[in-house]
Motif scaffolding. Structure first.
Motif, short mmCIF file in Angstrom:
data_model
loop_
_atom_site.label_atom_id
_atom_site.label_comp_id
_atom_site.label_asym_id
_atom_site.label_seq_id
_atom_site.Cartn_x
_atom_site.Cartn_y
_atom_site.Cartn_z
N ALA A 244 -109.07 -31.72 12.68
CA ALA A 244 -107.84 -32.50 12.52
C ALA A 244 -107.41 -33.11 13.85
CB ALA A 244 -106.73 -31.62 11.96
N SER A 245 -107.53 -32.34 14.96
CA SER A 245 -107.13 -32.94 16.25
C SER A 245 -108.07 -34.07 16.62
CB SER A 245 -107.11 -31.93 17.41
OG SER A 245 -107.21 -30.64 16.95
N GLU A 246 -109.34 -33.88 16.30
CA GLU A 246 -110.26 -34.99 16.61
C GLU A 246 -109.89 -36.22 15.78
OE1 GLU A 246 -114.41 -34.02 16.57
OE2 GLU A 246 -114.94 -36.09 17.12
N MET A 247 -109.47 -35.94 14.52
CA MET A 247 -109.06 -37.04 13.65
C MET A 247 -107.86 -37.78 14.25
SD MET A 247 -110.16 -38.40 10.92
CE MET A 247 -110.70 -37.65 9.41
N ASP A 248 -106.95 -37.05 14.91
CA ASP A 248 -105.80 -37.68 15.58
C ASP A 248 -106.29 -38.61 16.69
OD1 ASP A 248 -104.07 -36.41 13.93
OD2 ASP A 248 -103.59 -34.78 15.35
N ALA B 87 -104.42 -40.83 8.97
CA ALA B 87 -103.34 -39.85 9.07
C ALA B 87 -103.39 -38.89 7.88
CB ALA B 87 -102.00 -40.57 9.12
N THR B 88 -103.65 -39.47 6.69
CA THR B 88 -103.77 -38.64 5.49
C THR B 88 -104.90 -37.63 5.65
OG1 THR B 88 -103.10 -40.58 4.23
CG2 THR B 88 -103.97 -38.72 2.96
N ALA B 89 -106.05 -38.15 6.19
CA ALA B 89 -107.22 -37.28 6.37
C ALA B 89 -106.89 -36.15 7.34
CB ALA B 89 -108.40 -38.10 6.88
#
Lengths: 296, 452
Positions: free
Chosen positions: A116-120, A195-197
Motif C-alpha cells: 500500500a505504501s508503494e502504491m502511495d 487511491a482506491t487500490a
C-alpha cells in the motif's frame, strides 16, 4: 543622325559626347550590378520583380516561423510522448502491486501495508507525470495559466483550451492533450483508481479483483492517447519536411528574381567595356583630323 | 572707252570684300565653342550695274563698279530652333520627373533586407512567437519593440516625404526666380534689338543672346516664343504673355505650387518647373496617401485583432496603435502583458488570437500587400519616367546636333572659306598691279618715239 549633312564642331561634339556618356553609363550600371550581385538596386529596375521579391521575403519569413513552430510542436509532443511511456510503466507497476496484493491474500497485513505504501508512491509519481511541463507549461493542462494540471489531491485544475501551432500556410496542428482525456475524469480517473487500490490493500485486500480490469482499461486509454500523439508528431514531421523543401524553393526563386547571373553579367560588362573603349578611341581619332593638317 | 580709274575701285572693293570675309571667318572660328553662337556668312554682290534702263543708257562697261558687302547673315533655321526649344522643355520636364521619382524611390529600398517590409515580417513573426508562448514576457516586449520600429519607420518615411516636398518647393522657387531674371534680361535685349534694327545696325550678337534666353525660358517653364519681324522675342506661357517687347510680367508661385504670370493663373506644360509642380501637387501627395493607407491598415488590422482578444490578465485587448496616417501612427501600449494573445477571457495561456494576428502578414488585404503595391507602382512609375526621360533626352540631343549642323561652325569649312578669300585678295591685288603696269606703259612708255 542621318538628317545631318553638315558636320560642325558642335554637332560632332554632341554625337561623340552622347555616345561616350551612354557607353560609360551602361558600363557603370553593369558594374554596379556585378559588384552588388543584385539585379535590382531600386524598385524601378524591375517593378514586378521587386513586388515578387517582397512577397517571397514575406513567405520566407513566415516559413522560418513555421519551422520554429514545428520544432516547438515536436518538442512539446516529445515531452507528452515521454510522459506517456512513463505513465504506462507506472500504471503497469500499480497493476503489478495489485496482482501481488491478490497473491499475498488477506493474511499478511504487514506485506499488504508495504504494498500500500508503494502504491502511495506510485500515485505521487503519477501526479508528477500528469504535471509534466514543457517550457514551464503543464502539457496536460490545456491553456491553463496555472503551473500544474493537477493539484496534490488529484483534481484537474487545467482547462479544455486548445493548444495549436501554425506549421504552414493555413495549416494549424492541435498539439494539446487535456488531462481527463488521458487520465479519465472525476471519480473514474487513475488517481482515484490508485487511491482506491492503496486503500483496498490496507483494508480489504480480497476485494481487489475488479481493479485489474480497471487498470487494464486505464493502460489502454493511455496507449491510445500515445498513438494519437504519435500520429500528430508524424503530421508535424511531414509538415517540417515540406517546410524545408519550400524554404529551398523560395530561396532559389528569390535568388532568380534578385541575383545576377554572374557569367552573363561578366560577358555584358566585357562587351560594354569594349564599346566604351571604341567610343573613346573613335572620338579621339576623328577629332584629331582637320583640313588644317593638309594646308601648307 | 570706259573710265581707266574705275578699275582701281573694282580691285579695291574686291580686296575689301576679301578682307571682310576673312574677318568673318576669324569671328566664326573664334566663337566655334561659344554657347549659343550662330555661324555668320558674308553676303556680297556686284555693284554698279545699272538697274534702270533709260533712253541714254550706254552699254554697261562703265557701270561695272566692283563688289559690295550686303550683310552678314546668321545661319539659323527658326522653325528648327522652335522645335529644339519645345523638345528641350519636354526633355527637362521628363528628366526632372524621373529624378524626383528616383528620390522618392530611394526611401523604399527594393532588394534590401531592411526597410518596412522586413520590419513587418519581424512583427508578424513576433506575434507567432507570442502565440506559441503566451507566458513569455520577453517575447511580448520584443513584439511591442518591433511594433514601435514599424511605427517609427512609418513616421520617418512620412517626414522624408515632407522633406522631399520642401526641397521640391525650394527648387520650384529657384526655377521661377531664374525664369524671372531671364525674362527681365530678354525684355532689355528686346528693346536694344528693336532700336538697333530700326537703324540697320548689325544685331547678330544680340540675337544670339536673345536665343539663349528664350531657350532657357523654355527649359525652365515650357514657354513658347515667337520671333517678331523686328527681331524681338515674344514669350508666352500657356496663353499668357510673359515677355512682349520691352515689357515683362512677373512669374509668381504660391505655397501650394500654383503658378501665376502677371497675376493670372497659368498651367505649366513643360520645363523643369512644371515637373516640380506636378511633384508637389500630384506625385508626393499620391505616395503620401498610399503610405498613410499602409499605416492605417497596420493600425486597423492589429487593433481589431487586439479588440477580439484578451490580454495576459484576461481583460479585453486595448488598441495597440493610435494616431492616423504614417505621420501620426504610434504604439499605445508599453506593457507586454497587454498584448491580447488569448481568444478567451480569464488570463489563460491561449495563444490563438496572437496566431490569428501572425497570419495577417499573408493577408491579401493587409498592410504588407498595400506596401508591396506602393513599392510596385512607384517602381513602375519611376521606370516609365526614366524611359521617357532617356527617349526625350536623346530626341533633344539629336535636335541639338541638327541645330549645330545648321548654325554651328565647321573648321574645315572656315578653312576653305579662308583660302577662297585669300585667293580673292591675291587676285584683286594682281588686278590692281596689272592695271598699274598698264598705266605705267601708257604714261611712261608711250609717245616716246624718237626720244631715246
Amino acid at each position: 543622325m542621318s538628317a545631318i549633312s553638315r558636320v560642325t564642331v558642335g554637332s560632332a561634339g554632341y554625337t561623340g559626347v552622347q555616345n561616350m556618356e551612354a557607353a560609360a553609363a551602361r558600363m557603370a550600371e553593369l558594374q554596379n550590378r556585378l559588384s552588388s550581385g543584385k539585379r535590382m538596386s531600386a524598385p524601378s529596375d524591375d517593378p514586378a520583380g521587386t513586388v515578387r521579391a517582397l512577397q517571397l521575403r514575406g513567405a520566407l519569413s513566415r516559413n522560418e516561423q513555421y519551422t520554429a513552430n514545428a520544432q516547438d510542436a515536436q518538442s512539446w509532443l516529445n515531452t507528452i510522448d515521454d510522459s506517456y511511456s512513463s505513465i504506462v510503466a507506472t500504471l503497469q507497476r500499480a497493476r503489478t502491486l495489485v496482482v501481488r496484493g491478490l497473491n499475498t491474500g488477506v493474511n499478511d497485513a504487514a506485506a499488504n501495508q508495504a504494498l500500500a505504501s508503494e502504491m502511495d508512491t506510485v500515485r505521487s509519481t503519477m501526479l508528477q507525470l500528469a504535471n509534466s511541463t514543457f517550457d514551464g507549461r503543464p502539457v496536460f493542462g490545456g491553456t491553463t495559466g496555472s503551473p500544474v494540471a493537477y493539484d496534490t489531491s488529484g483534481n484537474y485544475v487545467g482547462d479544455n483550451g486548445v493548444v495549436s501551432r501554425d506549421v504552414g500556410e493555413g495549416l494549424s496542428v492541435d498539439v494539446s492533450t487535456t488531462g481527463p482525456s488521458v487520465f479519465g475524469s472525476g471519480a473514474g480517473d487513475v488517481f482515484s483508481l490508485i487511491a482506491t487500490a492503496a486503500n483496498a490493500l490496507r483494508t480489504n485486500p480480497g476485494g481487489m479483483s475488479g481493479l485489474l480490469a480497471q487498470f487494464d482499461g486505464a493502460i489502454a486509454q493511455v496507449s491510445s492517447a500515445q498513438a494519437q500523439a504519435g500520429a500528430r508528431a508524424g503530421q508535424i514531421q511531414d509538415a517540417a519536411g515540406g517546410l524545408t523543401t519550400r524554404n529551398v524553393a523560395l530561396q532559389s526563386e528569390l535568388s532568380g528574381v534578385e541575383d545576377v547571373d554572374m557569367a552573363e553579367m561578366a560577358m555584358k560588362v566585357t562587351t560594354a567595356n569594349t564599346n566604351y573603349q571604341a567610343a573613346l578611341q573613335t572620338t579621339a581619332t576623328i577629332s584629331q583630323l582637320s583640313l588644317m593638317d593638309f594646308l601648307r | 572707252m570706259g573710265n581707266w580709274f574705275a578699275g582701281f575701285q573694282q580691285a579695291t572693293s574686291g580686296m575689301n570684300a576679301a578682307r571682310y570675309g576673312i574677318s568673318v571667318v576669324g569671328q566664326n572660328i573664334a566663337n566655334a565653342n561659344s554657347d549659343g553662337y550662330t555661324r555668320q556668312v558674308v553676303t556680297q554682290e556686284s555693284t554698279g550695274v545699272l538697274n534702270v534702263v533709260g533712253l541714254y543708257t550706254r552699254p554697261a562697261e562703265d557701270g561695272i563698279g566692283g563688289v559690295g558687302i550686303t550683310g552678314t547673315i546668321r545661319q539659323v533655321d527658326t522653325l528648327l530652333n522652335a522645335r529644339v526649344r519645345d523638345e528641350h522643355a519636354k526633355s527637362d520636364y521628363a528628366s526632372t520627373t524621373a529624378d524626383q521619382l528616383s528620390q522618392i524611390e530611394a526611401l523604399f529600398p527594393a532588394a534590401s533586407t531592411d526597410g518596412l517590409a522586413a520590419q513587418l515580417n519581424s512583427f508578424w513573426k513576433d506575434w507567432s512567437t507570442v502565440g506559441t508562448s503566451p507566458d513569455n514576457t520577453a517575447a511580448r516586449q520584443v513584439l511591442l519593440e518591433h511594433a514601435r520600429t514599424v511605427a517609427g519607420t512609418l513616421n520617418n518615411l512620412s517626414s522624408s516625404l515632407t522633406d522631399l516636398d520642401t526641397s521640391m518647393t525650394n527648387y520650384l522657387g529657384q526655377d521661377v526666380a531664374s525664369a524671372n531674371t531671364a525674362a527681365t534680361q530678354l525684355a532689355a535685349l528686346n528693346s536694344q534689338i528693336g532700336a538697333a534694327s530700326g537703324t540697320g545696325i548689325d544685331v547678330n550678337a544680340l540675337a544670339d543672346q536673345r536665343d539663349l534666353l528664350v531657350d532657357k525660358l523654355a527649359k525652365l517653364t515650357g514657354a513658347t516664343t515667337v520671333i517678331q519681324n523686328n527681331g524681338t522675342a515674344s514669350v508666352t506661357i500657356g496663353s499668357t504673355a510673359l515677355v512682349s517687347g520691352a515689357t515683362t510680367s512677373a512669374i509668381t508661385v504660391d505655397s501650394a505650387g500654383n503658378v501665376s504670370v502677371g497675376g493670372a493663373a497659368v498651367t505649366l506644360t513643360g520645363g523643369s518647373a512644371a515637373a516640380r509642380v506636378t511633384a508637389i501637387q500630384v506625385t508626393v501627395p499620391a505616395y503620401r496617401a498610399k503610405l498613410d493607407g499602409v499605416a492605417d491598415s497596420v493600425s486597423s488590422v492589429v487593433n481589431s485583432v487586439q479588440a477580439a482578444g484578451f490580454d495576459r490578465s484576461g481583460n479585453g485587448g486595448q488598441p495597440m496603435f493610435t494616431g492616423s496616417g504614417a505621420a501620426g501612427i504610434a504604439v499605445a501600449l508599453s506593457d507586454g502583458a497587454l498584448v491580447a494573445a488569448s481568444s478567451t477571457p480569464g488570463g489563460n495561456l491561449d495563444g490563438s488570437n496572437a496566431q490569428a494576428a501572425s497570419r495577417l502578414g499573408a493577408s491579401a488585404t493587409g498592410p504588407d500587400t498595400a506596401y508591396a503595391t506602393l513599392v510596385g507602382s512607384l517602381g513602375a512609375e519611376s521606370a516609365a519616367a526614366q524611359n521617357a526621360s532617356t527617349t526625350q533626352q536623346s530626341l533633344a540631343t539629336n535636335l541639338d546636333a541638327m541645330k549645330a549642323s545648321v548654325s554651328g561652325v565647321s573648321y574645315d569649312e572656315e578653312m576653305a572659306h579662308m583660302l577662297t578669300y585669300q585667293r580673292a585678295f591675291e587676285a584683286s591685288s594682281r588686278a590692281l598691279t596689272t592695271l598699274d603696269a598698264m598705266l605705267d606703259t601708257l604714261i611712261n612708255h608711250t609717245g616716246r618715239a624718237g626720244l631715246a
